[in-house]
Design an enzyme around this catalytic site. Sequence first.
Site, PDB file in Angstrom:
ATOM      1  N   LYS A  83       0.853  -1.189   0.000  1.00  0.00           N
ATOM      2  CA  LYS A  83       0.000   0.000   0.000  1.00  0.00           C
ATOM      3  C   LYS A  83       0.890   1.241   0.000  1.00  0.00           C
ATOM      4  O   LYS A  83       1.766   1.381   0.859  1.00  0.00           O
ATOM      5  CB  LYS A  83      -0.842  -0.032   1.285  1.00  0.00           C
ATOM      6  CG  LYS A  83      -2.224   0.520   1.170  1.00  0.00           C
ATOM      7  CD  LYS A  83      -2.942   0.258   2.478  1.00  0.00           C
ATOM      8  CE  LYS A  83      -4.341   0.778   2.460  1.00  0.00           C
ATOM      9  NZ  LYS A  83      -4.942   0.681   3.798  1.00  0.00           N
TER      10      LYS A  83
HETATM   11  C1  E4P Z   1      -8.318   1.664   3.798  1.00  0.00           C
HETATM   12  O1  E4P Z   1      -7.541   0.881   3.321  1.00  0.00           O
HETATM   13  C2  E4P Z   1      -8.145   2.326   5.113  1.00  0.00           C
HETATM   14  O2  E4P Z   1      -7.458   1.424   5.954  1.00  0.00           O
HETATM   15  C3  E4P Z   1      -9.413   2.661   5.812  1.00  0.00           C
HETATM   16  O3  E4P Z   1     -10.552   2.287   5.080  1.00  0.00           O
HETATM   17  C4  E4P Z   1      -9.465   3.993   6.459  1.00  0.00           C
HETATM   18  O4  E4P Z   1     -10.706   4.180   7.071  1.00  0.00           O
HETATM   19  P1  E4P Z   1     -10.993   5.323   8.140  1.00  0.00           P
HETATM   20  O5  E4P Z   1     -11.266   6.588   7.415  1.00  0.00           O
HETATM   21  O6  E4P Z   1     -12.220   4.846   8.870  1.00  0.00           O
HETATM   22  O7  E4P Z   1      -9.790   5.405   9.036  1.00  0.00           O
END
Ligand code: E4P
Length: 217
Positions: A83
Amino acid sequence: MKFFADTAEIADIKELASTGLLDGVTTNPSLIAKSGRDFMEVTKEICAIVDGPVSAEVVALDHEGMMREAEILRKIADNVAIKVPLTLDGLKTCKALTDDGTMVNVTLCFSANQALLAAKAGATFVSPFVGRHDDNGLDGMQLIRDIRQIYDNYLFDTQILVASVRHVMHVYEAAMIGADIMTAPPSVIKALVKHVLTDKGIEGFLADWAKTGQKIS
Ligand code: E4P
């Protein structure tokens, strides 16, 4: 539509995986911190539970640093997706890694143009954050519609991974738009099954069944 769990909690991942409905997992530095576990160790454990892609995020901000971290992370298991943040260095890293056959999830996407760049960089997944979009008075689902349209216009095969999902309506809308994947906290995934009429129906059927005095055996 594929379902990914947005968590680094092993018990939750095991529970969802046992249903056969879990297609992958996404983590991020905040979720790793929340788990209190060692990053490498917990990621390895998740990769062994789930067959599908498991996103592990780099923390370096420069291309060389991202490549160094990706090299370490991709050795964890074959199903690791690296990522990277949606920055120029992140896109450069995405291009280098996907050219080399590694899955890449380009994260922190907040605009259709950013998603266009991620696709051009060969991203396997792009993660538009719908919840954080909504939090800031913007329309997260409109962003998903726009990205779907652009990707379909040019037949990009980057998969739209709807992220920052906060509630079941996000899942419904993402599915209506035709997003490829959604990643959500386990509580949201489990809430998808709930319906008051299902519960009421079971209650009624069981009450009537009891009156028959029969058993299935
Ligand atoms: C995606 O890969 C992220 O880990 C995640 O969806 C972030 O979500 P949040 O805005 O609830 O922290």
